[in-house]
Design a protein around this motif. Structure first.
Motif, PDB file in Angstrom:
ATOM      1  N   GLY A 223       8.860  47.705  11.907  1.00  0.00           N
ATOM      2  CA  GLY A 223       7.632  48.013  12.633  1.00  0.00           C
ATOM      3  C   GLY A 223       7.265  46.924  13.614  1.00  0.00           C
ATOM      4  N   THR A 224       8.194  46.605  14.507  1.00  0.00           N
ATOM      5  CA  THR A 224       8.049  45.415  15.358  1.00  0.00           C
ATOM      6  C   THR A 224       6.924  45.529  16.384  1.00  0.00           C
ATOM      7  N   ASN A 225       6.377  46.726  16.604  1.00  0.00           N
ATOM      8  CA  ASN A 225       5.270  46.859  17.550  1.00  0.00           C
ATOM      9  C   ASN A 225       3.962  46.291  17.006  1.00  0.00           C
ATOM     10  N   LEU A 226       3.923  46.010  15.697  1.00  0.00           N
ATOM     11  CA  LEU A 226       2.725  45.450  15.079  1.00  0.00           C
ATOM     12  C   LEU A 226       3.078  44.112  14.441  1.00  0.00           C
ATOM     13  N   LEU A 227       2.375  43.046  14.843  1.00  0.00           N
ATOM     14  CA  LEU A 227       2.592  41.725  14.258  1.00  0.00           C
ATOM     15  C   LEU A 227       1.651  41.554  13.065  1.00  0.00           C
ATOM     16  N   THR A 228       2.224  41.194  11.935  1.00  0.00           N
ATOM     17  CA  THR A 228       1.429  40.874  10.753  1.00  0.00           C
ATOM     18  C   THR A 228       1.891  39.507  10.257  1.00  0.00           C
ATOM     19  N   ALA A 229       0.950  38.632   9.986  1.00  0.00           N
ATOM     20  CA  ALA A 229       1.327  37.258   9.632  1.00  0.00           C
ATOM     21  C   ALA A 229       0.173  36.560   8.926  1.00  0.00           C
ATOM     22  N   VAL A 241      -3.465  40.683  12.103  1.00  0.00           N
ATOM     23  CA  VAL A 241      -2.891  41.979  12.482  1.00  0.00           C
ATOM     24  C   VAL A 241      -3.062  42.095  13.989  1.00  0.00           C
ATOM     25  N   ALA A 242      -1.960  42.184  14.729  1.00  0.00           N
ATOM     26  CA  ALA A 242      -2.021  42.161  16.193  1.00  0.00           C
ATOM     27  C   ALA A 242      -1.018  43.146  16.775  1.00  0.00           C
ATOM     28  N   ASN A 243      -1.382  43.756  17.880  1.00  0.00           N
ATOM     29  CA  ASN A 243      -0.513  44.731  18.549  1.00  0.00           C
ATOM     30  C   ASN A 243       0.439  44.022  19.499  1.00  0.00           C
ATOM     31  N   GLN A 244       1.718  44.025  19.166  1.00  0.00           N
ATOM     32  CA  GLN A 244       2.721  43.463  20.073  1.00  0.00           C
ATOM     33  C   GLN A 244       2.924  44.379  21.275  1.00  0.00           C
ATOM     34  N   ALA A 253       2.258  51.649  11.118  1.00  0.00           N
ATOM     35  CA  ALA A 253       1.098  52.038  10.315  1.00  0.00           C
ATOM     36  C   ALA A 253       1.317  51.715   8.841  1.00  0.00           C
ATOM     37  N   ALA A 254       2.514  52.025   8.335  1.00  0.00           N
ATOM     38  CA  ALA A 254       2.820  51.726   6.931  1.00  0.00           C
ATOM     39  C   ALA A 254       2.812  50.220   6.683  1.00  0.00           C
ATOM     40  N   LYS A 255       3.376  49.471   7.615  1.00  0.00           N
ATOM     41  CA  LYS A 255       3.410  48.012   7.505  1.00  0.00           C
ATOM     42  C   LYS A 255       2.000  47.431   7.520  1.00  0.00           C
ATOM     43  N   GLY A 256       1.160  47.904   8.429  1.00  0.00           N
ATOM     44  CA  GLY A 256      -0.198  47.408   8.515  1.00  0.00           C
ATOM     45  C   GLY A 256      -1.003  47.678   7.253  1.00  0.00           C
ATOM     46  N   ALA A 257      -0.853  48.887   6.702  1.00  0.00           N
ATOM     47  CA  ALA A 257      -1.577  49.237   5.477  1.00  0.00           C
ATOM     48  C   ALA A 257      -1.160  48.331   4.322  1.00  0.00           C
ATOM     49  N   GLN A 258       0.151  48.085   4.180  1.00  0.00           N
ATOM     50  CA  GLN A 258       0.619  47.220   3.096  1.00  0.00           C
ATOM     51  C   GLN A 258       0.112  45.798   3.268  1.00  0.00           C
ATOM     52  N   PRO A 269      -9.176  36.533   4.424  1.00  0.00           N
ATOM     53  CA  PRO A 269      -9.806  37.283   5.518  1.00  0.00           C
ATOM     54  C   PRO A 269      -8.784  37.674   6.575  1.00  0.00           C
ATOM     55  N   ILE A 270      -9.100  38.702   7.355  1.00  0.00           N
ATOM     56  CA  ILE A 270      -8.156  39.254   8.332  1.00  0.00           C
ATOM     57  C   ILE A 270      -8.769  39.203   9.720  1.00  0.00           C
ATOM     58  N   ILE A 271      -7.967  38.766  10.703  1.00  0.00           N
ATOM     59  CA  ILE A 271      -8.359  38.800  12.105  1.00  0.00           C
ATOM     60  C   ILE A 271      -7.497  39.847  12.804  1.00  0.00           C
ATOM     61  N   PHE A 272      -8.143  40.800  13.475  1.00  0.00           N
ATOM     62  CA  PHE A 272      -7.453  41.848  14.218  1.00  0.00           C
ATOM     63  C   PHE A 272      -7.507  41.511  15.704  1.00  0.00           C
ATOM     64  N   PHE A 273      -6.332  41.483  16.352  1.00  0.00           N
ATOM     65  CA  PHE A 273      -6.248  41.257  17.792  1.00  0.00           C
ATOM     66  C   PHE A 273      -5.833  42.574  18.450  1.00  0.00           C
ATOM     67  N   HIS A 274      -6.769  43.179  19.181  1.00  0.00           N
ATOM     68  CA  HIS A 274      -6.560  44.524  19.732  1.00  0.00           C
ATOM     69  C   HIS A 274      -5.848  44.496  21.079  1.00  0.00           C
ATOM     70  N   ASN A 275      -4.833  45.294  21.207  1.00  0.00           N
ATOM     71  CA  ASN A 275      -4.314  45.759  22.495  1.00  0.00           C
ATOM     72  C   ASN A 275      -3.571  47.053  22.202  1.00  0.00           C
ATOM     73  N   VAL A 276      -4.331  48.117  21.965  1.00  0.00           N
ATOM     74  CA  VAL A 276      -3.762  49.340  21.418  1.00  0.00           C
ATOM     75  C   VAL A 276      -4.300  50.553  22.176  1.00  0.00           C
ATOM     76  N   THR A 277      -3.391  51.448  22.513  1.00  0.00           N
ATOM     77  CA  THR A 277      -3.781  52.697  23.172  1.00  0.00           C
ATOM     78  C   THR A 277      -3.835  53.859  22.196  1.00  0.00           C
ATOM     79  N   GLY A 278      -3.326  53.662  20.973  1.00  0.00           N
ATOM     80  CA  GLY A 278      -3.402  54.725  19.971  1.00  0.00           C
ATOM     81  C   GLY A 278      -2.106  54.865  19.200  1.00  0.00           C
ATOM     82  N   PHE A 279      -2.025  55.939  18.417  1.00  0.00           N
ATOM     83  CA  PHE A 279      -0.824  56.246  17.648  1.00  0.00           C
ATOM     84  C   PHE A 279       0.159  57.041  18.499  1.00  0.00           C
ATOM     85  N   MET A 280       1.429  56.906  18.165  1.00  0.00           N
ATOM     86  CA  MET A 280       2.486  57.593  18.900  1.00  0.00           C
ATOM     87  C   MET A 280       2.365  59.109  18.719  1.00  0.00           C
ATOM     88  N   VAL A 281       2.627  59.845  19.794  1.00  0.00           N
ATOM     89  CA  VAL A 281       2.617  61.302  19.738  1.00  0.00           C
ATOM     90  C   VAL A 281       4.017  61.833  20.042  1.00  0.00           C
TER      91      VAL A 281
END
Length: 476
Positions: A223-229, A241-244, A253-258, A269-281
């Motif tokens: 799930g390389t489009n989402l950075l979790t660290a 949690v950041a959007n690559q 999505a599965a990676k982020g939930a876990q 605590p969690i810091i979310f860094f947003h750069n997201v247009t939405g879920f894939m269609v």
């Protein structure tokens, strides 16, 4: 707990099961983390259990999997290091552990090995291709980390243990000496393009925010489009949690939930860094379960009990805003960079949808639309959407708690790390930082007054926060 592959290929006999069940009981009662060294080699007498004793092993052996699940439920962490083959029932051991480390070119996990696959389906496949470390690290997501060798695996396990801590209502969070990032914070202005339609490397941004530019990545190849660290910011340990890239696929999505659930287990605590247009269609994403996976990430954010802080760097559109802890999901604080945009979707996409709807409506009514009139109407709608999505418009409607200069991000996080929620006061303090004050032409006299009042209140809040944390636990 360690398998011994030199004895019956690591297969469990009757006494092994009794011993394992007892050590699990001791660990649970004494609130101890669990590290398992997993290796069950393929041999003539094993399929996870020692087959000549299968009757005496099978029924009692299932207790391990129940115990692993109960440990997770009660917040008692477990880690499985897979050194070699883990077949049949043994495959559930890493799957039910909270954190998994696979040794590259050695770890192999599958319910049925290549011989069984050949017998059952007629397919011929190698062990690495069927369930090797790379497959589980990049495709299935079973492996959270890939180690180059056994020594590296042990080191990664030690790093995982270092992330564990138990904050109680009567203790302040664990703090280490803050270290400045290794890269200049001013580089962010060159990394992030003001045109949010142009991509940027979120990893480079984070390296200029976290302490010592060091992060412990979670599932780096999955799930390389989402950075979790995990990292430290001003000495405090946080999850990130950041959007690559701006699109969230089912794997992300599965990676982020876990990851969110792990942070809750560790009370981080969690810091979310947003750069997201939405879920894939599209059909591929739909058939891969994007709705279900996306809902699980939104559910994880909703049910999370640790503090959340959201920072909108670029786009924050649609359900992606929900999954990244937008305003409706009640983060402790939500800040926006001047490049931030927040809306149901991008203005171009909304305008396109509007045009399609107008065409369909006119066709259904048997009407003919003037192309010039329609174009002007759609353009006017697009401009309105673009204006409403700008950070100054959303901030004026209290969608966020203030607009911050990107270079002040570390200082902002330092200010709010011990404060109870006080968005209005903090926004006054932040909007009057020298950089933004100059940008908005705030007079020096007014800026001094605002800073004096804000800092006086912040000092008082810090006192209240400290004593309330000691006596009553973290503020909700």
């Amino acid at each position: 707990m360690s398998h011994i592959p030199t004895q019956s290929g690591g297969a469990w006999n009757e006494m092994t099961v009794i011993k394992v069940n007892r050590i699990m009981e001791i660990g649970f009662e004494n609130d101890l983390p669990l590290i398992s060294l997993v290796q069950s080699q393929v041999s003539d007498h094993q399929a996870g259990v020692f087959l000549p004793q299968q009757f005496r092993v099978f029924h009692k052996g299932g207790q391990l999997f129940r115990d692993l699940a109960l440990r997770t439920q009660h917040g008692k962490p477990s880690c499985a290091i897979v050194f070699g083959s883990s077949t049949a029932g043994g495959a559930y051991h890493p799957a039910l552990s909270d954190y998994t480390i696979f040794v590259e070119d050695q770890a192999q996990v599958f319910l049925g090995g290549p011989p069984l696959v050949k017998m059952a389906t007629g397919e011929t496949i190698g062990a690495e291709e069927l369930g090797g470390a790379r497959i589980h690290g990049m495709t299935t997501g079973l492996a959270d980390q890939i180690a180059t060798d056994e020594f590296d695996a042990i080191q990664k396990a030690r790093e995982w243990v270092a992330t564990l801590h138990r904050d109680t209502p009567h203790c302040l969070p664990e703090i280490i000496t803050p270290l400045a990032p290794r890269y200049p914070i001013d580089d962010i202005l060159a990394i992030v393009n003001p045109d949010i339609r142009k991509p940027f490397d979120m990893r480079e941004v984070l390296l200029r925010i976290v302490d010592d530019s060091r992060m412990m990545l979670f599932k780096p190849k999955y799930g390389t489009n989402l950075l979790t660290a995990w990292a430290h910011v001003m000495g405090f340990r946080v999850g990130i949690v950041a959007n690559q890239t701006p699109v969230i696929h089912p794997n992300e999505a599965a990676k982020g939930a876990q990851f969110i659930r792990l942070c809750n287990q560790q009370n981080v605590p969690i810091i979310f860094f947003h750069n997201v247009t939405g879920f894939m269609v599209g059909p591929k994403a739909e058939h891969a379960g994007i709705i279900k996976m996306g809902a699980q990430m939104v559910s994880a954010v909703s049910c999370s009990t640790v503090p959340h802080i959201s920072i909108i760097l670029g786009a924050s559109y649609g359900a992606g805003n929900y999954a990244m802890c937008g305003r409706a999901y009640k983060p402790r604080f939500l800040f926006t960079w001047p490049t931030g945009r927040c809306s149901v979707m991008g203005p171009d996409q909304l305008a396109g949808v509007m045009e399609t709807v107008q065409h369909a409506s006119a066709k259904a009514k048997g009407q003919t639309l003037s192309p010039e009139k329609l174009k002007a109407q759609v353009q006017r709608f697009r401009d309105e959407v673009a204006r409403d999505a700008e950070c100054y418009a959303t901030s004026s409607m209290l969608i966020d708690d203030g607009i911050i200069d990107p270079r002040d991000t570390r200082d902002v996080l330092d200010h709010i790390r011990t404060l109870p929620p006080a968005p209005a006061l903090l926004s006054i303090h932040l909007i009057c930082s020298p950089r933004l004050a100059a940008a908005h032409q705030v007079s020096s006299y007014r800026m001094v007054l605002l800073r004096w009042f804000a800092e006086a209140f912040l000092i008082q809040l810090e006192r209240v926060s400290y004593f309330s944390t000691i006596q009553y636990g973290p503020a909700d």
